[in-house]
Design a protein around this motif. Structure first.
Motif, PDB file in Angstrom:
ATOM      1  N   GLU A   1      -7.297   4.182  -1.045  1.00  0.00           N
ATOM      2  CA  GLU A   1      -8.331   3.824  -0.069  1.00  0.00           C
ATOM      3  C   GLU A   1      -7.783   2.837   0.952  1.00  0.00           C
ATOM      4  O   GLU A   1      -8.082   2.931   2.152  1.00  0.00           O
ATOM      5  CB  GLU A   1      -9.543   3.229  -0.782  1.00  0.00           C
ATOM      6  N   ALA A   2      -6.990   1.881   0.482  1.00  0.00           N
ATOM      7  CA  ALA A   2      -6.390   0.919   1.406  1.00  0.00           C
ATOM      8  C   ALA A   2      -5.435   1.612   2.367  1.00  0.00           C
ATOM      9  O   ALA A   2      -5.368   1.267   3.553  1.00  0.00           O
ATOM     10  CB  ALA A   2      -5.657  -0.173   0.624  1.00  0.00           C
TER      11      ALA A   2
ATOM     12  N   ASP B   1      -7.421   3.249   5.091  1.00  0.00           N
ATOM     13  CA  ASP B   1      -7.845   2.247   6.075  1.00  0.00           C
ATOM     14  C   ASP B   1      -6.679   1.825   6.960  1.00  0.00           C
ATOM     15  O   ASP B   1      -6.840   1.617   8.167  1.00  0.00           O
ATOM     16  CB  ASP B   1      -8.420   1.028   5.364  1.00  0.00           C
ATOM     17  N   ARG B   2      -5.496   1.683   6.346  1.00  0.00           N
ATOM     18  CA  ARG B   2      -4.311   1.322   7.124  1.00  0.00           C
ATOM     19  C   ARG B   2      -4.044   2.344   8.224  1.00  0.00           C
ATOM     20  O   ARG B   2      -3.781   1.992   9.378  1.00  0.00           O
ATOM     21  CB  ARG B   2      -3.108   1.236   6.186  1.00  0.00           C
TER      22      ARG B   2
ATOM     23  N   LEU C   1      -9.288  -4.117  -1.158  1.00  0.00           N
ATOM     24  CA  LEU C   1      -8.947  -2.896  -1.883  1.00  0.00           C
ATOM     25  C   LEU C   1      -7.611  -3.025  -2.603  1.00  0.00           C
ATOM     26  O   LEU C   1      -7.453  -2.547  -3.733  1.00  0.00           O
ATOM     27  CB  LEU C   1      -8.898  -1.718  -0.896  1.00  0.00           C
ATOM     28  N   ALA C   2      -6.630  -3.670  -1.955  1.00  0.00           N
ATOM     29  CA  ALA C   2      -5.318  -3.843  -2.584  1.00  0.00           C
ATOM     30  C   ALA C   2      -5.416  -4.727  -3.820  1.00  0.00           C
ATOM     31  O   ALA C   2      -4.769  -4.466  -4.842  1.00  0.00           O
ATOM     32  CB  ALA C   2      -4.332  -4.437  -1.578  1.00  0.00           C
TER      33      ALA C   2
ATOM     34  N   ARG D   1     -10.867  -5.776   4.639  1.00  0.00           N
ATOM     35  CA  ARG D   1     -11.260  -4.728   3.695  1.00  0.00           C
ATOM     36  C   ARG D   1     -10.036  -4.206   2.931  1.00  0.00           C
ATOM     37  O   ARG D   1     -10.095  -3.982   1.723  1.00  0.00           O
ATOM     38  CB  ARG D   1     -11.946  -3.600   4.459  1.00  0.00           C
ATOM     39  N   MET D   2      -8.920  -4.031   3.618  1.00  0.00           N
ATOM     40  CA  MET D   2      -7.704  -3.540   2.966  1.00  0.00           C
ATOM     41  C   MET D   2      -7.211  -4.509   1.901  1.00  0.00           C
ATOM     42  O   MET D   2      -6.770  -4.106   0.824  1.00  0.00           O
ATOM     43  CB  MET D   2      -6.607  -3.322   4.013  1.00  0.00           C
ATOM     44  N   GLU D   3      -7.270  -5.792   2.209  1.00  0.00           N
ATOM     45  CA  GLU D   3      -6.811  -6.788   1.241  1.00  0.00           C
ATOM     46  C   GLU D   3      -7.681  -6.760  -0.009  1.00  0.00           C
ATOM     47  O   GLU D   3      -7.179  -6.892  -1.129  1.00  0.00           O
ATOM     48  CB  GLU D   3      -6.810  -8.174   1.891  1.00  0.00           C
TER      49      GLU D   3
ATOM     50  N   TYR E   1      -5.224   1.561  -3.991  1.00  0.00           N
ATOM     51  CA  TYR E   1      -4.210   1.703  -2.951  1.00  0.00           C
ATOM     52  C   TYR E   1      -4.452   2.902  -2.034  1.00  0.00           C
ATOM     53  O   TYR E   1      -4.149   2.836  -0.841  1.00  0.00           O
ATOM     54  CB  TYR E   1      -2.824   1.811  -3.594  1.00  0.00           C
TER      55      TYR E   1
ATOM     56  N   VAL F   1       0.837  -1.204   0.000  1.00  0.00           N
ATOM     57  CA  VAL F   1       0.000   0.000   0.000  1.00  0.00           C
ATOM     58  C   VAL F   1       0.871   1.253   0.000  1.00  0.00           C
ATOM     59  O   VAL F   1       0.601   2.224  -0.714  1.00  0.00           O
ATOM     60  CB  VAL F   1      -0.945  -0.003   1.219  1.00  0.00           C
TER      61      VAL F   1
END
Length: 574
Positions: A428-429, A432-433, A420-421, A416-418, A426, A71
């Motif tokens: 948006e991820a 979230d990170r 988006l990735a 959710r991050m996975e 990236y 990310v």
């Protein structure tokens, strides 16, 4: 008869215009050169302001790239699957850099990885001359010109290339920064590589002129205060050896522009001797918080903290507040900014369907629900769809996530991050990170703080060289007394006397009530250091079994690429 003697070329030095610089940057999977791997190398070869060549390649690190790092850099496993391994790349890079002067922004980090790769694959360590653009920027730029020495900050001033955590782009930006700084150095009479190296190391005239300010400073642990002509504090620091630390401000080793500026204003140095190094650290924090010296950056405003509050009402909600009150509400914090608190609130809202409206709602409230109810983010108690009892299930889940168990929030955001990735979303991820990091780190921090601030009194001791013992009395997380027990002394009367003269600390509301969070963290670090022994504990010192601390390590690992990047961009002044 006197004859003029022409100096040799060695004595004159090598003109900067004739130096071949190889400006390089690395992307890595983490911060430790011994444990992590290179994922990308970018380098630009320049001489006399002209670009002679570029070198750029992705590198297969030999292990999966953590999603958080993908990310940050945009470098994914699929991008490096066909890339060469470092043992294939390293000879080409060393050949590209042969005979040059290496340049990097915080060169120690990048060179550490190159040296580790050389050692691992049988190559001698690089013997190149090295120029660090961070050191140059600190020496040549004032705070008015550049608020910090981050590469992104300097690139905005000197380059048309924006650093983007990709190696070649960052190397190109560093080239522009280097040329601008070398031009600036020329106005100081710096025209050769040898003069450049000496210029970075040399103390300023003010530093040389004011060395006498350190003459009366004693040795031993304590706090030092640089003061101006009017006696106002300029800068507060601490050390285990006051004399050596203060003397270092007047030597070539002190290169920070902000500190050198402070030396020019300083008229005297006041010292405060302390019994122990922990007492010195705590006194430093308290003095910075009360006096707010203008050359200290950190710890100046301990009162400017924010909290995430789960309100005490029929249908509680999450609210960002400035203080902890003696009420029945639950609190998470402290946060250093409203942005960090709002990030944590967003992370909780992603997992627990609490209402997000701000007005007070009672069981009799009847109004139209907002769009959150339609997408399943709220049970719409405002329309009467949820009773207080039904809503209380979510309140219990939120309170548990805030105080005891961060796993449900972590798992939901990570999934959710996975997603988006995988969709290459990236930005948006990354958002979230950052929200997840704010939540997990603050939750882990609060649980650690609360473990100590709940204890009315703790007495602990640690051995010193020579047989003496340093002893501290801690009350509700605040250092109440400190002393050194001589070798051979009976501990009971010494501890009793130290306890009797300790500061009285009353209990209060919230996780941190008797001292600043920073002070309690200092005390915790000392308690967890090697050799410390607990003499007395009134209460239970423990952490939740399912607490956020076990997840914080995963968050920190994910940010290990970002942390060295911040380090290479210039350390802030404390």
């Amino acid at each position: 008869m006197d004859y003029a003697v022409q100096g040799t070329l060695d004595e004159l030095g090598t003109p900067l215009s004739q130096i071949t610089f190889v400006v390089f940057d690395l992307e890595t999977t983490g911060v430790s050169a011994g444990e992590h791997a290179i994922t990308e190398i970018g380098a630009v070869k320049v001489r006399g302001g002209e670009v002679l060549g570029e070198f750029a390649t992705l590198v297969d690190p030999g292990s999966p790239i953590p999603p958080f790092i993908s990310v940050l850099t945009g470098i994914t496993d699929s991008m490096v699957v066909a890339a060469p391994r470092i043992e294939s790349v390293l000879p080409s890079f060393l050949e590209f850099a042969a005979g040059s002067t290496l340049v990097a922004h915080n060169a120690g980090f990048d060179l550490g990885f190159v040296r580790a790769a050389c050692a691992a694959h049988g190559y001698p360590p690089p013997a190149h001359q090295v120029v660090d653009t961070v050191d140059l920027a600190r020496k040549l730029l004032t705070r008015d010109e550049a608020p910090n020495c981050k590469l992104s900050t300097l690139a905005k001033i000197f380059s048309h290339t924006e650093p983007c955590h990709r190696a070649l782009a960052d190397a190109r930006a560093t080239v522009d920064v280097l040329h601008a700084l070398l031009e600036r150095a020329g106005s100081f009479g710096v025209h050769t590589l040898e003069e450049l190296k000496g210029f970075v190391r040399a103390p300023t005239p003010e530093q040389r002129r004011k060395r006498h300010l350190a003459d009366s400073v004693p040795a031993g642990p304590g706090v030092y205060v640089f003061e101006d002509e009017g006696g106002d504090p300029l800068y507060v620091g601490k050390s285990t050896n006051l004399r050596n630390r203060v003397r270092s401000y007047f030597t070539a080793s002190e290169t920070r522009p902000r500190v050198r500026e402070m030396i020019g204003v300083a008229a005297r140095v006041r010292s405060i001797s302390c019994a122990t190094s922990l007492e010195a650290e705590v006194r430093e924090l308290r003095l910075i918080g009360s006096a707010k010296p203008r050359y200290n950056r950190r710890s100046r405003f301990p009162e400017k903290m924010f909290w995430l509050k789960l309100t005490d009402e029929p249908f509680p909600r999450l609210s960002v507040v400035r203080e902890v009150k003696d009420d029945q509400a639950s609190y998470l914090g402290p946060f250093n900014s409203t942005r960090a608190a709002e990030d944590a609130r967003t992370a909780l809202h992603e997992t627990v369907p609490l209402r997000q409206c701000t007005e007070r709602i009672t069981p009799r409230t009847r109004r139209s629900a907002c769009a959150l109810a339609e997408i399943g983010k709220c049970g719409a108690p405002c329309e009467g769809r949820q009773s207080p009892g039904e809503y209380a299930v979510h309140v219990v889940a939120a309170r548990r996530a805030m105080e005891l168990d961060a796993a449900p929030v972590f798992s939901a955001i990570e999934a959710r991050m996975e997603r988006l990735a995988l969709d290459q979303r990236y930005e948006e991820a990354a958002a979230d990170r950052d929200r997840l990091a704010s939540y997990v780190r603050t939750s882990a921090r609060m649980q650690r703080l609360r473990s100590l601030t709940a204890i009315s009194q703790m007495i602990a001791a640690a051995p010193l060289p020579g047989g003496a013992w340093e002893i501290h009395v801690i009350r509700y997380g605040r250092l109440a007394s400190a002393g050194v027990m001589p070798k051979g002394a009976h501990p009971t009367p010494f501890v009793e006397a130290l306890t009797a003269t300790a500061e009285t600390v009353p209990p209060g509301p919230g996780p941190v009530h008797a001292a600043s969070a920073e002070e309690t963290e200092c005390v915790l670090r000392w308690l967890e250091s090697a050799g410390v022994r607990l003499v007395q504990v009134e209460g239970t010192w423990s952490l939740p079994v399912s607490g956020a601390g076990r997840l914080k390590a995963r968050i920190d690992h994910a940010y290990q690429t970002a942390e060295p990047r911040r380090a290479r961009e210039g350390r802030p002044l404390r």
